[in-house]
Write a protein that holds these residues in place. Structure first.
Motif, PDB file in Angstrom:
ATOM      1  N   ASN A 253      40.637  44.664  36.642  1.00  7.63           N
ATOM      2  CA  ASN A 253      41.000  43.253  36.532  1.00  7.63           C
ATOM      3  C   ASN A 253      40.078  42.568  35.509  1.00  7.63           C
ATOM      4  O   ASN A 253      40.543  41.875  34.607  1.00  7.63           O
ATOM      5  N   LYS A 272      52.255  37.696  30.769  1.00  6.50           N
ATOM      6  CA  LYS A 272      51.486  38.516  31.711  1.00  6.50           C
ATOM      7  C   LYS A 272      52.442  39.319  32.576  1.00  6.50           C
ATOM      8  O   LYS A 272      52.833  38.897  33.667  1.00  6.50           O
ATOM      9  N   ALA A 274      51.613  42.320  33.585  1.00  5.05           N
ATOM     10  CA  ALA A 274      50.806  43.311  34.320  1.00  5.05           C
ATOM     11  C   ALA A 274      50.826  43.039  35.818  1.00  5.05           C
ATOM     12  O   ALA A 274      50.996  41.912  36.252  1.00  5.05           O
ATOM     13  N   VAL A 276      48.408  42.974  38.483  1.00  2.00           N
ATOM     14  CA  VAL A 276      46.943  42.930  38.568  1.00  2.00           C
ATOM     15  C   VAL A 276      46.507  42.998  40.030  1.00  2.00           C
ATOM     16  O   VAL A 276      47.082  42.318  40.883  1.00  2.00           O
ATOM     17  N   ALA A 277      45.467  43.785  40.280  1.00  2.00           N
ATOM     18  CA  ALA A 277      44.939  43.854  41.652  1.00  2.00           C
ATOM     19  C   ALA A 277      44.258  42.541  41.999  1.00  2.00           C
ATOM     20  O   ALA A 277      43.478  42.013  41.217  1.00  2.00           O
ATOM     21  N   ASP A 278      44.587  42.004  43.166  1.00  2.00           N
ATOM     22  CA  ASP A 278      43.988  40.734  43.603  1.00  2.00           C
ATOM     23  C   ASP A 278      42.651  40.940  44.309  1.00  2.00           C
ATOM     24  O   ASP A 278      41.914  39.992  44.505  1.00  2.00           O
ATOM     25  N   ASP A 305      42.201  35.726  39.574  1.00  2.00           N
ATOM     26  CA  ASP A 305      43.614  35.511  39.278  1.00  2.00           C
ATOM     27  C   ASP A 305      43.660  35.166  37.790  1.00  2.00           C
ATOM     28  O   ASP A 305      43.401  34.025  37.374  1.00  2.00           O
ATOM     29  N   ILE A 306      43.924  36.179  36.983  1.00  2.00           N
ATOM     30  CA  ILE A 306      43.813  36.024  35.523  1.00  2.00           C
ATOM     31  C   ILE A 306      44.755  34.922  35.027  1.00  2.00           C
ATOM     32  O   ILE A 306      44.377  34.053  34.246  1.00  2.00           O
ATOM     33  N   ALA A 323      56.864  37.367  38.476  1.00  2.00           N
ATOM     34  CA  ALA A 323      56.709  37.291  39.926  1.00  2.00           C
ATOM     35  C   ALA A 323      57.530  38.407  40.543  1.00  2.00           C
ATOM     36  O   ALA A 323      58.762  38.409  40.451  1.00  2.00           O
ATOM     37  N   LYS A 336      54.567  29.833  42.089  1.00  2.00           N
ATOM     38  CA  LYS A 336      53.573  30.446  41.191  1.00  2.00           C
ATOM     39  C   LYS A 336      53.563  29.745  39.836  1.00  2.00           C
ATOM     40  O   LYS A 336      52.498  29.540  39.237  1.00  2.00           O
ATOM     41  N   LYS A 340      50.104  28.038  38.701  1.00  2.00           N
ATOM     42  CA  LYS A 340      49.377  28.693  37.608  1.00  2.00           C
ATOM     43  C   LYS A 340      49.601  27.983  36.271  1.00  2.00           C
ATOM     44  O   LYS A 340      49.209  28.490  35.220  1.00  2.00           O
TER      45      LYS A 340
HETATM   46  N1  CTP Z   1      48.414  37.848  38.116  1.00  2.00           N
HETATM   47  C1  CTP Z   1      47.173  37.748  37.518  1.00  2.00           C
HETATM   48  N2  CTP Z   1      46.046  38.031  38.225  1.00  2.00           N
HETATM   49  C2  CTP Z   1      46.122  38.384  39.529  1.00  2.00           C
HETATM   50  C3  CTP Z   1      47.377  38.517  40.151  1.00  2.00           C
HETATM   51  C4  CTP Z   1      48.513  38.236  39.423  1.00  2.00           C
HETATM   52  O1  CTP Z   1      47.111  37.424  36.333  1.00  2.00           O
HETATM   53  N3  CTP Z   1      45.011  38.660  40.188  1.00  2.00           N
HETATM   54  C5  CTP Z   1      49.632  37.511  37.354  1.00  2.00           C
HETATM   55  C6  CTP Z   1      50.580  38.672  37.140  1.00  2.00           C
HETATM   56  O2  CTP Z   1      50.323  39.312  35.902  1.00  2.00           O
HETATM   57  C7  CTP Z   1      51.936  37.976  37.123  1.00  2.00           C
HETATM   58  C8  CTP Z   1      51.748  36.808  38.035  1.00  2.00           C
HETATM   59  O3  CTP Z   1      50.342  36.578  38.089  1.00  2.00           O
HETATM   60  O4  CTP Z   1      52.276  37.474  35.856  1.00  2.00           O
HETATM   61  C9  CTP Z   1      52.289  36.958  39.422  1.00  2.00           C
HETATM   62  O5  CTP Z   1      51.758  38.036  40.086  1.00  2.00           O
HETATM   63  P1  CTP Z   1      52.001  38.316  41.640  1.00  2.00           P
HETATM   64  O6  CTP Z   1      51.119  39.444  42.052  1.00  2.00           O
HETATM   65  O7  CTP Z   1      53.448  38.437  41.911  1.00  2.00           O
HETATM   66  O8  CTP Z   1      51.507  36.974  42.225  1.00  2.00           O
HETATM   67  P2  CTP Z   1      50.244  36.590  43.024  1.00  2.00           P
HETATM   68  O9  CTP Z   1      49.774  35.313  42.443  1.00  2.00           O
HETATM   69  O10 CTP Z   1      49.242  37.681  43.103  1.00  2.00           O
HETATM   70  O11 CTP Z   1      50.875  36.243  44.472  1.00  2.00           O
HETATM   71  P3  CTP Z   1      51.184  37.180  45.728  1.00  2.00           P
HETATM   72  O12 CTP Z   1      50.422  38.471  45.550  1.00  2.00           O
HETATM   73  O13 CTP Z   1      50.710  36.378  46.824  1.00  2.00           O
HETATM   74  O14 CTP Z   1      52.665  37.371  45.702  1.00  2.00           O
END
Ligand code: CTP
Length: 396
Positions: A253, A272, A274, A276-278, A305-306, A323, A336, A340
């Motif tokens: 990340n 975006k 990708a 991405v791992a939260d 959360d990039i 999403a 979202k 964002k």
């Molecule tokens: N994203 C990001 N950084 C994160 C998680 C997500 O930049 N840590 C970006 C992804 O690249 C995508 C968007 O956010 O464009 C949505 O990602 P998603 O995983 O569906 O959303 P989350 O905000 O993580 O919500 P949730 O996991 O609760 O569905």
């Protein structure tokens, strides 16, 4: 793409001539009208009949052969070409064109064309590095001729070094990009992120997700084909490195965040795609975690959360998120988009069996910040990418 684009394929005499057959064949499969001109020495390696069968057109080899139509051939082919590709290009043809020599069918036709001319040089390393050849390349580049860099490796003569003709797919990718009908992203800088990120646990284990990167790679290629300068920040994927795109490989990340931020200020569009791992492991063990008799629990902490950070830093960039949802798709995606600070969000339902992760196809809705929702039918990821940029560019 309009029907019947024409590529004139100039084939000169080097051992890589056999690869030009694959190039001609791939272009034909994409409905390109392929017209082959061979130099005399190229015909020593492969018979014109082979190119004739593959291109389904007569092959031109000689300035003075019996005309098959009432046309001056070097002029008609020069005018017919949408792109003029010379592959493989020997030091000889490069030298001739650089110095205004037109003494056979290929060199005269190149001299007469207004089409973009792309050379794919292939020769012995010593020849390629020769200062005369390099001087000719520089001279031609300044005049607007394009070159596909040769690969390095073991050459037919046994030498190891630069001089191999790149794989036919790479050359075809470059030609198709040149022929693409929409060029509305020229002078634009586009950043795309694709694929999964990884979270290390110990020296041998990590957590990741099912993203294959396909959607993001198609978006990056679409932007390139439309004329953009593209930076692709890619998590670990099996996708081939696309031609003409600056790929930055990342794993975590944090690496993805840093790579995007470094280029963010002067970007025009940021997509975006990708996954991405939260969360990341609270502690990455420096030693391999050994098994015990009981269960194992690991602690994870929130990671960046990039997209949220990019939304906060946004100035004039158009910011696009994805999403991946399994329920309340539109509602969750809209949430979202607002949270964002995005301009668009591409929403897809990951429970659909025939689209999404790993598939060639996707079925998405594109939501814009003014609330417009466009639901696209199931289509391949290249078409999704095309629709996305159509929407962004029409609404600007
Ligand atoms: N994203 C990001 N950084 C994160 C998680 C997500 O930049 N840590 C970006 C992804 O690249 C995508 C968007 O956010 O464009 C949505 O990602 P998603 O995983 O569906 O959303 P989350 O905000 O993580 O919500 P949730 O996991 O609760 O569905």
């Amino acid at each position: 793409m309009k029907e019947n684009k024409c590529v004139v394929l100039g084939v000169t005499g080097g051992i890589a001539v056999y690869k030009a057959l694959d190039i001609a064949s791939s272009l034909r499969k994409k409905d390109i009208d392929v017209r082959v001109i061979m130099t005399k020495s190229a015909t020593e390696f492969v018979a014109p009949l082979t190119f004739q069968a593959i291109s389904q057109n007569l092959v031109t080899t000689d300035m003075f052969q019996e005309p098959k139509a009432w046309e001056i051939q070097h002029i008609s082919l020069a005018q017919r070409a949408d792109v003029f590709l010379v592959a493989p290009a020997t030091a000889n043809i490069i030298g001739k064109v650089a110095n205004g020599i037109a003494d056979d069918m290929l060199s005269t036709t190149i001299m007469a064309t207004n089409a973009k001319v792309i050379f794919a040089p292939a020769m012995n390393t010593g020849m390629y590095n020769n200062r005369i050849v390099q001087g000719n390349l520089e001279k031609l580049k300044k005049l607007g001729y394009e070159f596909i860099e040769p690969d390095s490796g073991r050459l037919a003569c046994g030498d190891v070094g630069k001089g191999k003709l790149p794989a036919p797919e790479i050359i075809v990718e470059k030609v198709m990009s040149e022929l693409y009908d929409k060029k509305d992203l020229i002078n634009k800088k586009v950043i795309v992120s694709a694929g999964p990120t990884r979270t290390d646990i110990d020296p041998v284990r990590f957590l990741t997700n099912r993203s294959t990167g396909k959607m993001g790679y198609e978006i990056a290629k679409e932007a390139r084909d439309r004329g953009a300068e593209v930076i692709l920040v890619s998590g670990p994927t099996n996708e081939k490195k696309p031609y003409g795109i600056d790929v930055i490989d990342v794993k975590t990340n944090e690496e993805m965040l840093n790579a995007i931020i470094n280029h963010y200020d002067d970007a025009d569009i940021v997509v975006k795609a990708a996954a991405v791992a939260d969360y990341k492991a609270k502690e990455v063990s420096s030693q391999k975690i050994k098994k015990g008799d009981g269960d194992l629990s690991l602690d994870f902490v929130r990671d960046n959360d990039i997209l949220m950070l990019l939304g906060k830093k946004k100035k004039n960039q158009i910011l696009v998120g994805f999403a991946a949802e399994s329920q309340n798709v539109i509602e969750n995606a809209k949430g979202k988009l607002d949270r964002k600070n995005l301009d668009y969000i591409v929403a897809n339902d990951i429970t659909s069996k025939d689209t999404g992760f790993g598939s060639q196809d996707n079925r998405v809705s594109i939501i814009s910040k003014n609330g417009d929702i466009t639901t696209l039918e199931k289509m391949n990821k290249k078409e999704v990418a095309r629709n996305l940029f159509d929407m962004i560019m029409e609404k600007r």
